[in-house]
Design an enzyme around this catalytic site. Structure first.
Site, mmCIF file in Angstrom:
data_model
loop_
_atom_site.group_PDB
_atom_site.id
_atom_site.type_symbol
_atom_site.label_atom_id
_atom_site.label_comp_id
_atom_site.label_asym_id
_atom_site.label_seq_id
_atom_site.Cartn_x
_atom_site.Cartn_y
_atom_site.Cartn_z
ATOM 1 N N ASN A 90 -32.364 -4.109 -101.951
ATOM 2 C CA ASN A 90 -33.591 -4.645 -101.356
ATOM 3 C C ASN A 90 -33.276 -5.534 -100.167
ATOM 4 O OD1 ASN A 90 -34.861 -3.280 -103.337
ATOM 5 N ND2 ASN A 90 -35.380 -5.074 -104.569
ATOM 6 N N HIS A 107 -27.729 -3.621 -98.230
ATOM 7 C CA HIS A 107 -28.477 -2.981 -97.137
ATOM 8 C C HIS A 107 -29.040 -3.990 -96.142
ATOM 9 C CE1 HIS A 107 -29.170 0.895 -99.716
ATOM 10 N NE2 HIS A 107 -27.943 0.803 -99.244
HETATM 11 P P1 NAD Z 1 -36.790 3.933 -104.384
HETATM 12 O O1 NAD Z 1 -38.064 3.544 -103.742
HETATM 13 O O2 NAD Z 1 -36.139 5.186 -103.997
HETATM 14 O O3 NAD Z 1 -37.040 3.991 -105.946
HETATM 15 C C1 NAD Z 1 -37.837 3.050 -106.559
HETATM 16 C C2 NAD Z 1 -37.566 3.087 -108.045
HETATM 17 O O4 NAD Z 1 -38.285 2.009 -108.615
HETATM 18 C C3 NAD Z 1 -38.039 4.374 -108.738
HETATM 19 O O5 NAD Z 1 -36.987 4.831 -109.556
HETATM 20 C C4 NAD Z 1 -39.232 3.907 -109.592
HETATM 21 O O6 NAD Z 1 -39.264 4.553 -110.842
HETATM 22 C C5 NAD Z 1 -38.919 2.446 -109.784
HETATM 23 N N1 NAD Z 1 -40.083 1.576 -109.985
HETATM 24 C C6 NAD Z 1 -41.274 1.597 -109.322
HETATM 25 N N2 NAD Z 1 -42.066 0.613 -109.778
HETATM 26 C C7 NAD Z 1 -41.356 -0.038 -110.752
HETATM 27 C C8 NAD Z 1 -41.635 -1.145 -111.590
HETATM 28 N N3 NAD Z 1 -42.810 -1.797 -111.559
HETATM 29 N N4 NAD Z 1 -40.676 -1.532 -112.472
HETATM 30 C C9 NAD Z 1 -39.492 -0.889 -112.529
HETATM 31 N N5 NAD Z 1 -39.173 0.158 -111.746
HETATM 32 C C10 NAD Z 1 -40.101 0.579 -110.877
HETATM 33 O O7 NAD Z 1 -35.894 2.665 -104.211
HETATM 34 P P2 NAD Z 1 -34.347 2.475 -103.969
HETATM 35 O O8 NAD Z 1 -33.603 3.304 -104.932
HETATM 36 O O9 NAD Z 1 -34.151 1.010 -103.949
HETATM 37 O O10 NAD Z 1 -34.075 3.063 -102.516
HETATM 38 C C11 NAD Z 1 -34.948 2.708 -101.454
HETATM 39 C C12 NAD Z 1 -34.285 2.333 -100.150
HETATM 40 O O11 NAD Z 1 -35.321 1.772 -99.342
HETATM 41 C C13 NAD Z 1 -33.246 1.264 -100.278
HETATM 42 O O12 NAD Z 1 -32.238 1.573 -99.384
HETATM 43 C C14 NAD Z 1 -33.926 -0.046 -99.858
HETATM 44 O O13 NAD Z 1 -33.095 -0.791 -98.984
HETATM 45 C C15 NAD Z 1 -35.148 0.377 -99.109
HETATM 46 N N6 NAD Z 1 -36.365 -0.355 -99.562
HETATM 47 C C16 NAD Z 1 -36.322 -1.711 -99.793
HETATM 48 C C17 NAD Z 1 -37.454 -2.398 -100.264
HETATM 49 C C18 NAD Z 1 -37.375 -3.900 -100.525
HETATM 50 O O14 NAD Z 1 -36.506 -4.567 -99.986
HETATM 51 N N7 NAD Z 1 -38.260 -4.483 -101.350
HETATM 52 C C19 NAD Z 1 -38.626 -1.686 -100.500
HETATM 53 C C20 NAD Z 1 -38.649 -0.307 -100.248
HETATM 54 C C21 NAD Z 1 -37.512 0.339 -99.797
#
Ligand code: NAD
Ligand code: ZN
Length: 228
Positions: A90, A107
């Site tokens: 994140n 990241h």
């Molecule tokens: P992803 O979005 O690919 O997967 C999200 C995962 O979270 C899924 O497996 C889903 O089942 C799970 N999920 C959704 N809601 C949930 C909840 N309430 N409780 C538990 N699990 C839950 O995410 P990723 O694998 O982190 O890859 C995404 C890429 O995008 C990363 O490289 C990241 O840097 C970036 N990203 C970052 C943020 C952030 O910083 N908050 C947000 C979106 C994407």
């Protein structure tokens, strides 16, 4: 047995704080194609769009509040008798704001800026502009300090050492589709380390144990178990 715990978190950890996850199924993040906003090529092609996209992510992250899962991980780190390594994909700072220390942002972090010319790093203003000069070298070639698709994640040596030092590997709220993070669990299994997944939708990766549910519920429950 060191008792150390390695935790890899992803967008699901922050979902209940109101930050949308990246939807691997359609490749969209906040209605943008990842190729348009989260690659070095996108930044060279349309830096204004990329800066706008991350200005919005920075604003949302600053307005969001840590949820019960972030706070539970901070509590675990504070009270566990051995190291708890917190590695996150994140780019928000909700783990830190929930009380966690030494969070490894593989990241990058949306609150930081990076000079694409001299690699100087500083705290980003709330709104970055493509014309902002680097405070160190003066070049107008500054970007959010984010590891984009196609770039090499940060702190890989530290992460490898932390996995090797741990007795338990826990994956929280990550779909396991973005490499190299997606390979850490397998690395742990090869080293004979027990693996656990806590996720809303179980991923396809092999784990010794998988628990399904919302992070705000299953993470605090698991932390209570560990702390006894
Ligand atoms: P992803 O979005 O690919 O997967 C999200 C995962 O979270 C899924 O497996 C889903 O089942 C799970 N999920 C959704 N809601 C949930 C909840 N309430 N409780 C538990 N699990 C839950 O995410 P990723 O694998 O982190 O890859 C995404 C890429 O995008 C990363 O490289 C990241 O840097 C970036 N990203 C970052 C943020 C952030 O910083 N908050 C947000 C979106 C994407
Ligand atoms: Zn510079």
């Amino acid at each position: 047995m060191s008792g150390a715990i390695f935790i890899l978190s992803g967008a699901g950890l922050s979902a209940e704080s109101g930050l949308r996850t990246f939807r691997a199924a359609d490749g969209l993040w906040e209605d943008h194609r990842v190729e348009d906003v989260a690659t070095p090529e996108a930044f060279e092609r349309d830096p204004e769009l990329v800066q706008r996209f991350y200005n919005e992510r920075r604003r949302q992250a600053a307005e969001a509040q840590p949820n019960a899962a972030h706070k539970a991980l901070a509590r675990l780190q504070k009270n566990h008798s051995a190291p708890v390594y917190l590695v996150t994909q994140n780019v928000d700072d909700l783990l830190e704001r929930g009380g966690a220390k030494q969070v490894i942002h593989m990241h990058g972090a949306v609150r930081d800026a990076l000079c694409a010319t001299c690699s100087h790093r500083w705290t980003a203003p709330r709104e970055m502009q493509v014309t902002d000069p680097c405070p160190s070298c003066g070049q107008q070639h500054t970007r959010p300090d984010i590891v984009w698709f196609g770039e090499i994640p940060y702190h890989m040596d530290v992460i490898q050492d932390a996995i090797e030092d741990s007795d338990l590997f826990v994956s929280i709220g990550t779909s396991g589709t973005v490499y190299p993070a997606a390979g850490f669990g397998q690395m742990a299994r090869h080293l004979g380390i027990k693996t656990l997944e806590l996720n809303l939708d179980a991923s396809n990766a092999p784990f010794d144990e998988q628990r399904q549910g919302k992070a705000s519920e299953i993470v605090p429950a698991w932390v209570d178990e560990i702390l006894g």
